[in-house]
Design a protein around this motif. Sequence first.
Motif: not given
Length: 137
Positions: A57-61
């Motif tokens: 999720d952090r990578a997607k952000e």
Amino acid sequence: MAYDFEKEKREAADAGNRALRSLKAAQENLSSAKNWGIWDMLGGGFISTMAKHSKMDRAKENLAKARSDLKSFSRELQDVNMACHLDIETGDFLSFADWFFDGFVVDWMIQDRINQASRQVEEAIHRVERILRQLQD
């Protein structure tokens, strides 16, 4: 108002450095997700699945920010006559499937997606670094 080539180069370099920071943050989170994914495939259970998804999720952000930064960088490059299309396509990480069909095959598919995204981000990092070096010359 006179065209200031050096100012335009600085603005392009600043935009490129912002994109590079976003890409490197994404790469760091993808690397961590990859490590958690290996643990998940080896039977790490719910904790490893949660940790992997948190990093994904952090990578997607980070990737969303990087896409925006890359568009800005592309626009700034046009100001110095260096037209370049910079974009990254990382696809979906199959998150839904991982939560509801947890098992080795789904974990392996997600790990493959993480690896693909990581390679694409690495390529984008190299391209941005190469363009930034050209701007310095």
